[in-house]
Design an enzyme around this catalytic site. Structure first.
Site, mmCIF file in Angstrom:
data_model
loop_
_atom_site.group_PDB
_atom_site.id
_atom_site.type_symbol
_atom_site.label_atom_id
_atom_site.label_comp_id
_atom_site.label_asym_id
_atom_site.label_seq_id
_atom_site.Cartn_x
_atom_site.Cartn_y
_atom_site.Cartn_z
ATOM 1 N N HIS A 82 17.623 28.754 24.889
ATOM 2 C CA HIS A 82 16.809 27.772 25.612
ATOM 3 C C HIS A 82 17.666 26.507 25.787
ATOM 4 O O HIS A 82 18.510 26.212 24.942
ATOM 5 C CB HIS A 82 15.582 27.469 24.752
ATOM 6 C CG HIS A 82 14.544 26.622 25.387
ATOM 7 N ND1 HIS A 82 14.643 25.257 25.485
ATOM 8 C CD2 HIS A 82 13.361 26.948 25.954
ATOM 9 C CE1 HIS A 82 13.564 24.777 26.079
ATOM 10 N NE2 HIS A 82 12.760 25.786 26.374
ATOM 11 N N ASP A 97 16.882 28.410 15.953
ATOM 12 C CA ASP A 97 15.788 27.901 16.776
ATOM 13 C C ASP A 97 14.635 28.896 16.653
ATOM 14 O O ASP A 97 14.679 29.985 17.219
ATOM 15 C CB ASP A 97 16.288 27.785 18.228
ATOM 16 C CG ASP A 97 15.165 27.524 19.216
ATOM 17 O OD1 ASP A 97 13.985 27.456 18.794
ATOM 18 O OD2 ASP A 97 15.471 27.396 20.418
ATOM 19 N N GLN A 148 10.098 30.499 19.039
ATOM 20 C CA GLN A 148 9.340 31.660 19.511
ATOM 21 C C GLN A 148 9.006 32.660 18.415
ATOM 22 O O GLN A 148 8.374 33.678 18.686
ATOM 23 C CB GLN A 148 10.126 32.379 20.613
ATOM 24 C CG GLN A 148 10.278 31.562 21.881
ATOM 25 C CD GLN A 148 8.949 31.301 22.571
ATOM 26 O OE1 GLN A 148 7.988 32.062 22.415
ATOM 27 N NE2 GLN A 148 8.876 30.222 23.318
ATOM 28 N N LYS A 153 3.572 25.985 19.565
ATOM 29 C CA LYS A 153 3.797 27.402 19.867
ATOM 30 C C LYS A 153 3.315 28.300 18.741
ATOM 31 O O LYS A 153 3.524 29.513 18.763
ATOM 32 C CB LYS A 153 5.286 27.647 20.147
ATOM 33 C CG LYS A 153 5.760 26.999 21.442
ATOM 34 C CD LYS A 153 7.230 27.231 21.647
ATOM 35 C CE LYS A 153 7.826 26.281 22.661
ATOM 36 N NZ LYS A 153 7.698 26.746 24.041
ATOM 37 N N CYS A 204 13.698 27.562 31.279
ATOM 38 C CA CYS A 204 14.662 26.715 30.551
ATOM 39 C C CYS A 204 15.808 27.530 29.980
ATOM 40 O O CYS A 204 16.314 27.241 28.880
ATOM 41 C CB CYS A 204 13.981 25.906 29.439
ATOM 42 S SG CYS A 204 12.804 24.707 30.034
HETATM 43 N N1 PMP Z 1 13.525 26.901 21.931
HETATM 44 C C1 PMP Z 1 12.828 27.878 22.506
HETATM 45 C C2 PMP Z 1 13.289 29.278 22.356
HETATM 46 C C3 PMP Z 1 11.675 27.569 23.217
HETATM 47 O O1 PMP Z 1 10.973 28.546 23.785
HETATM 48 C C4 PMP Z 1 11.262 26.223 23.320
HETATM 49 C C5 PMP Z 1 10.035 25.823 24.124
HETATM 50 N N2 PMP Z 1 9.875 26.501 25.328
HETATM 51 C C6 PMP Z 1 12.029 25.251 22.686
HETATM 52 C C7 PMP Z 1 13.140 25.617 21.992
HETATM 53 C C8 PMP Z 1 11.676 23.803 22.751
HETATM 54 O O2 PMP Z 1 10.466 23.558 22.120
HETATM 55 P P1 PMP Z 1 9.704 22.175 22.393
HETATM 56 O O3 PMP Z 1 9.639 22.021 23.888
HETATM 57 O O4 PMP Z 1 8.374 22.375 21.776
HETATM 58 O O5 PMP Z 1 10.493 21.105 21.745
#
Ligand code: PMP
Length: 408
Positions: free
Chosen positions: A125, A202, A205, A228, A366
């Site tokens: 991401h 990270d 998910q 999430k 993203c």
């Molecule tokens: N890493 C991953 C794999 C994500 O899916 C996301 C959110 N889509 C993030 C990081 C970032 O999370 P946040 O926008 O809640 O900071």
């Protein structure tokens, strides 16, 4: 097999029971973007604002003591959920993004130099790419990319080579938000440690789908977001090994993170407060604590069996649609189905699906470098949570049929 009462589970999530565009019952399939919130989380946050609202860690008065107790209990609930050795190793942030930036700016940046390398995978991401890019740009270090296969799995041989090449740090996702691939992080962390490479995971998910035990994984840092995993937005967590966190310089300066302040110099508080400047998102923390207890109390085996069933059913049903191609077919996956049509743009499909009450995500999710690698403008992504059903998949398939009729 363990039984999971999905109707009872759906009953706990008020947002699922609504219609959009007048009369169309909502089917929420955008859980990788954010999950819905169970009533226990909503109630807990309302109770804080209605009865306990006050600032934490400072007040001598009753409300402040109650709020501080609830706040620190939430920290313990999160520590219990991920099996952190101590709640001092749970740092509250604004979200996974801020957690990753915190590590990049306080752990990586002060140590990186022109000869150093940070490795990220090709399917990260953006929030697990850009902070490392910024740290590398500021220090002259190099960002290297761990290549992937077309099915959305990592090229393990290439990764082993990268880790053997005096890498300073590996940053990677536990589960891919775009494709759902579950990476074998425990064995990757083992390999990384054999080469003396610390690993930042990270976990954005993973938290809603997998039991996460940071000690069993031996993760050096583990980052995730509340929203999430059935909790509120605006709150996230950075877990770290004690010595690593304790060695970090302060990130933000301000109240709450200090020991003593004078114009001759300031001394800092101990963990976790040293890394949490200013009034925190108190309601968010308390809501996240409730979400952590909600997840911890699930029958994980039963939930997993249910999620697997819905995912497999979705795979079968989608694979049977002419002109549709699934993207990301790793053998180890969580509840994400990414797909494209041969001749319909993802955005056009998403717009029609929305009018039919189907909340999906379309675009690059993203993960622009991943989309470029797969030579796609984007995908349509249906992402499931524990409250989704085979009927939701049927509604999606009907919707996709309408999309094909309109654009075919
Ligand atoms: N890493 C991953 C794999 C994500 O899916 C996301 C959110 N889509 C993030 C990081 C970032 O999370 P946040 O926008 O809640 O900071």
């Amino acid at each position: 097999p363990p039984r999971f009462d999905v109707d009872a589970m759906r009953g706990e999530f008020p947002a699922l029971h609504q219609s959009v565009y007048e009369d169309t019952p909502l089917v929420y399939l955008d859980n990788a973007a954010t999950t819905q919130k169970p009533q226990v989380v909503l109630d807990r946050m309302a109770r804080y604002y209605a009865h306990e609202n006050s600032n934490v860690h400072r007040g001598v008065h009753k409300l402040s003591q109650d709020a501080t107790d609830a706040f620190e209990e939430a920290r313990q609930s999160v520590a219990d959920l991920i099996n952190a050795p101590s709640s001092d190793q749970v740092i509250f942030t604004r979200g996974c993004t801020e957690s990753l930036n915190l590590v990049a700016q306080t752990f990586a940046r002060p140590q990186l130099g022109p000869d150093d390398t940070v490795v990220v995978t090709h399917m990260e991401h953006h929030s697990n790419i850009v902070p490392w890019q910024m740290a590398c740009e500021a220090t002259g270090a190099t960002l290297k990319v761990w290549p992937i296969h077309d099915d959305g799995t990592l090229d393990m041989e290439a990764g082993r080579q990268l880790l053997a090449e005096e890498t300073f740090l590996l940053a990677m996702g536990h589960v891919s938000n775009a494709l759902g691939t579950i990476h074998p992080v425990a064995s990757i962390i083992d390999t990384a440690h054999a080469h003396g490479v610390p690993v930042v995971i990270d976990g954005a998910q993973s938290m809603a789908h997998l039991p996460v035990d940071v000690q069993a994984l031996d993760a050096d840092f583990y980052a995730f977001s509340g929203h999430k995993m059935f909790g509120p937005t605006g709150i996230g967590v950075l877990y770290g090994k004690y010595d690593l966190l304790d060695g970090l310089p302060p990130y933000h300066g301000g109240g709450d993170m200090i020991d003593e302040v004078s114009f001759d110099g300031t001394t800092y508080a101990d963990l976790p407060h040293r890394l949490e400047a200013g009034t925190p998102h108190i309601a968010g923390v308390i809501g996240l604590g409730a979400a952590a207890r909600f997840v911890r109390e699930l029958d994980h085996e039963a939930v997993h069996a249910h999620e697997e069933d819905v995912l497999q059913y979705a795979h079968e049903q989608l694979a049977a649609i002419d002109g549709l191609r699934l993207v990301g077919t790793a053998p180890e996956k969580t509840s994400v189905c990414s797909f494209v049509f041969d001749d319909i743009h993802p955005y056009d499909a998403g717009t029609i699906l929305d009018r039919l009450g189907l909340a999906v995500r379309t675009g690059h999710h993203c993960t622009q470098p991943l989309m470029e690698r797969l030579d796609l403008p984007g995908t349509i992504r249906a992402s499931f949570a524990l409250y989704n059903t085979r009927q939701d998949v049927d509604r999606l398939v009907e919707g996709l049929d309408r999309v094909q009729t309109m654009f075919g």
